[in-house]
Design an enzyme around this catalytic site. Structure first.
Site, PDB file in Angstrom:
ATOM      1  N   TYR A  40       0.978  -1.294   0.048  1.00 43.02           N
ATOM      2  CA  TYR A  40       0.006   0.143   0.038  1.00 43.02           C
ATOM      3  C   TYR A  40       0.472   1.657   0.175  1.00 43.02           C
ATOM      4  CZ  TYR A  40      -3.344  -3.363   1.773  1.00 43.02           C
ATOM      5  OH  TYR A  40      -4.388  -4.776   2.140  1.00 43.02           O
ATOM      6  N   HIS A  64       0.325 -12.085   2.790  1.00 43.83           N
ATOM      7  CA  HIS A  64      -0.553 -11.214   1.432  1.00 43.83           C
ATOM      8  C   HIS A  64      -1.086 -12.209   0.919  1.00 43.83           C
ATOM      9  CE1 HIS A  64      -1.418  -6.737   0.268  1.00 43.83           C
ATOM     10  NE2 HIS A  64      -2.562  -7.500   0.341  1.00 43.83           N
TER      11      HIS A  64
HETATM   12  N1  LIG Z   1      -5.507  -8.981   1.893  1.00 43.40           N
HETATM   13  C1  LIG Z   1      -5.888  -8.200   0.591  1.00 43.40           C
HETATM   14  O1  LIG Z   1      -5.528  -9.004  -0.573  1.00 43.40           O
HETATM   15  C2  LIG Z   1      -6.488  -7.375   0.833  1.00 43.40           C
HETATM   16  C3  LIG Z   1      -7.107  -6.308  -0.306  1.00 43.40           C
HETATM   17  C4  LIG Z   1      -8.201  -5.579  -0.105  1.00 43.40           C
HETATM   18  C5  LIG Z   1      -8.062  -5.242   0.370  1.00 43.40           C
HETATM   19  N2  LIG Z   1      -7.712  -5.352   1.816  1.00 43.40           N
HETATM   20  C6  LIG Z   1      -7.957  -4.810   3.167  1.00 43.40           C
HETATM   21  O2  LIG Z   1      -9.579  -3.870   3.668  1.00 43.40           O
HETATM   22  C7  LIG Z   1      -9.740  -3.170   3.363  1.00 43.40           C
HETATM   23  C8  LIG Z   1     -10.967  -3.080   3.006  1.00 43.40           C
HETATM   24  O3  LIG Z   1     -10.784  -2.969   1.730  1.00 43.40           O
HETATM   25  P1  LIG Z   1     -10.691  -2.240   0.288  1.00 43.40           P
HETATM   26  O4  LIG Z   1     -10.176  -1.399   0.751  1.00 43.40           O
HETATM   27  O5  LIG Z   1     -11.150  -3.774  -0.655  1.00 43.40           O
HETATM   28  O6  LIG Z   1     -13.212  -1.894   0.123  1.00 43.40           O
HETATM   29  P2  LIG Z   1     -14.421  -1.806   1.439  1.00 43.40           P
HETATM   30  O7  LIG Z   1     -14.239  -1.304   2.475  1.00 43.40           O
HETATM   31  O8  LIG Z   1     -15.010  -2.506   0.772  1.00 43.40           O
HETATM   32  O9  LIG Z   1     -14.597  -0.687   0.410  1.00 43.40           O
HETATM   33  C9  LIG Z   1     -13.923   0.565   0.645  1.00 43.40           C
HETATM   34  C10 LIG Z   1     -14.869   2.034  -0.469  1.00 43.40           C
HETATM   35  O10 LIG Z   1     -16.146   2.132  -0.017  1.00 43.40           O
HETATM   36  C11 LIG Z   1     -16.597   3.098   0.654  1.00 43.40           C
HETATM   37  N3  LIG Z   1     -17.155   2.810   1.769  1.00 43.40           N
HETATM   38  C12 LIG Z   1     -16.326   2.545   3.066  1.00 43.40           C
HETATM   39  N4  LIG Z   1     -17.774   3.001   3.769  1.00 43.40           N
HETATM   40  C13 LIG Z   1     -19.213   3.216   3.546  1.00 43.40           C
HETATM   41  C14 LIG Z   1     -20.323   4.174   3.807  1.00 43.40           C
HETATM   42  N5  LIG Z   1     -20.485   3.601   4.839  1.00 43.40           N
HETATM   43  N6  LIG Z   1     -20.721   4.435   2.728  1.00 43.40           N
HETATM   44  C15 LIG Z   1     -20.488   4.022   1.282  1.00 43.40           C
HETATM   45  N7  LIG Z   1     -19.128   4.183   0.955  1.00 43.40           N
HETATM   46  C16 LIG Z   1     -17.953   3.805   1.819  1.00 43.40           C
HETATM   47  C17 LIG Z   1     -15.040   3.944   0.826  1.00 43.40           C
HETATM   48  O11 LIG Z   1     -15.178   5.420  -0.099  1.00 43.40           O
HETATM   49  P3  LIG Z   1     -14.772   6.639   0.968  1.00 43.40           P
HETATM   50  O12 LIG Z   1     -13.257   6.118   1.170  1.00 43.40           O
HETATM   51  O13 LIG Z   1     -14.974   7.917  -0.734  1.00 43.40           O
HETATM   52  O14 LIG Z   1     -15.247   6.543   1.890  1.00 43.40           O
HETATM   53  C18 LIG Z   1     -14.592   3.220  -0.319  1.00 43.40           C
HETATM   54  O15 LIG Z   1     -14.281   3.629  -1.687  1.00 43.40           O
HETATM   55  C19 LIG Z   1      -8.532  -1.800   2.607  1.00 43.40           C
HETATM   56  O16 LIG Z   1      -8.446  -0.816   2.492  1.00 43.40           O
HETATM   57  C20 LIG Z   1      -7.132  -2.646   3.193  1.00 43.40           C
HETATM   58  O17 LIG Z   1      -6.915  -2.511   4.540  1.00 43.40           O
HETATM   59  C21 LIG Z   1      -7.152  -6.169   1.480  1.00 43.40           C
END
Ligand SMILES: NC(=O)c1ccc[n+]([C@@H]2O[C@H](COP(=O)([O-])OP(=O)(O)OC[C@H]3O[C@@H](n4cnc5c(N)ncnc54)[C@H](OP(=O)(O)O)[C@@H]3O)[C@@H](O)[C@H]2O)c1
Length: 275
Positions: free
Chosen positions: A47, A106
């Site tokens: 990241y 990861h």
């Molecule tokens: N281990 C892995 O391979 C892996 C892969 C992917 C992700 N991750 C981790 O998991 C975390 C979360 O997953 P993700 O970021 O992929 O997806 P997520 O949390 O499902 O979605 C994030 C998106 O949703 C929006 N959002 C979040 N809460 C909201 C709400 N209450 N209302 C409206 N929009 C909302 C955010 O926009 P805004 O920011 O504009 O609010 C952002 O664009 C990542 O940040 C990372 O730390 C790990």
């Protein structure tokens, strides 16, 4: 709220995702999250924000935080090069710490993940991590490391949301004592999920948003979960899950929405020469 990992280490059930935040926007998000009760943050060398996470943790401590938990990961590039220890030490340096709370692999690169796990076990046994675990592991990946492991992964961080409920993997991990941590819990606000009629109707009943219903379903289902948001309003929303409980029928309804829909790679079809 904390969960008890399989080595006795207690870890916050809910934390904040941080990809792709960096710099001031990451510090702001960490501050909003902390103000709303979040004391755990998820990062990775991939990241490019570990330095900022380290700064953010120091700022939160100056503001009075007693304990902040950080998860970071072993990247695919370090797995390819075989330098697990070198990358772990670089993460410590970037984060400005001497110990990592939760260290995860990861992705399961089929060429290297078993060997990488054995290296991670050494780091854990030397006391440099509170717990170790994996991400994006299917049952067959876990089977393979469990054949040689002397430490059972404490956590498997996987894509999990109502359109990808991972029922079999959840049952498998529960049986082995491995906590599932849901990433992309709101499927990055994919319209197929957010406009789902069943979720909208449950949200309407409680006067909550669909993301709140999904996060509550995670908590009541005993899953760890790490939503990401950069917005103070949405972070507050995501961490405000008190004062209502979903019924068993509603939990089952959400479980039944599964269509095996992914917003990230399927670990079995990922191109590890690029990822
Ligand atoms: N281990 C892995 O391979 C892996 C892969 C992917 C992700 N991750 C981790 O998991 C975390 C979360 O997953 P993700 O970021 O992929 O997806 P997520 O949390 O499902 O979605 C994030 C998106 O949703 C929006 N959002 C979040 N809460 C909201 C709400 N209450 N209302 C409206 N929009 C909302 C955010 O926009 P805004 O920011 O504009 O609010 C952002 O664009 C990542 O940040 C990372 O730390 C790990």
């Amino acid at each position: 709220m904390f969960v008890d990992l399989n080595n006795g280490f207690c870890y916050p059930q809910m934390g904040a995702g941080t990809f792709p935040l960096k710099g001031y926007s990451l510090l702001k998000a960490m501050y909003y999250a902390y103000k709303n009760g979040c004391i755990s943050f998820d990062t990775s060398p991939a990241y490019g924000n570990e330095r900022w996470i380290g700064i953010g943790v120091k700022v939160l401590k100056l503001l009075g935080a007693k304990r902040i938990y950080v998860t970071t990961k072993l990247s695919n590039s370090a797995q390819r090069s075989g330098d697990v220890r070198g990358e772990f030490n670089s993460s410590l340096k970037r984060l400005g710490v001497t110990y990592i709370d939760l260290y995860l692999m990861h992705w399961p690169n089929p060429e290297t993940y078993v060997e990488a796990w054995l290296e991670m076990e050494k780091i854990y046994k030397e006391g440099h991590a509170g717990a170790i675990g994996v991400c994006n592991f299917h049952e067959h990946h876990l089977d393979k490391i469990l054949e040689v492991a002397t430490v059972v992964p404490a956590v498997n961080q996987v894509e999990l949301h109502p359109l990808l409920t991972q029922k079999k993997l959840r049952e498998y991990c529960a049986e082995k004592g491995i906590y599932i941590q849901s990433y992309s819990p709101v499927a990055r606000m994919d319209k197929k999920l957010i406009d789902n009629e069943a979720l909208l109707s449950i949200a309407d009943k409680y006067g909550k948003s669909v993301p709140q219903i999904i996060l509550k379903w995670n908590i009541q289902s005993g899953l760890m979960v790490i939503p990401k948001s950069a917005s103070g309003v949405r972070i507050k929303e995501n961490f405000s899950l008190e004062g209502f409980s979903l019924t068993d029928v509603e939990l089952n309804t959400i479980d039944s929405l599964n269509v095996n829909y992914r917003v990230r790679h399927d670990p079995d079809n990922a191109d590890f020469s690029k990822l």
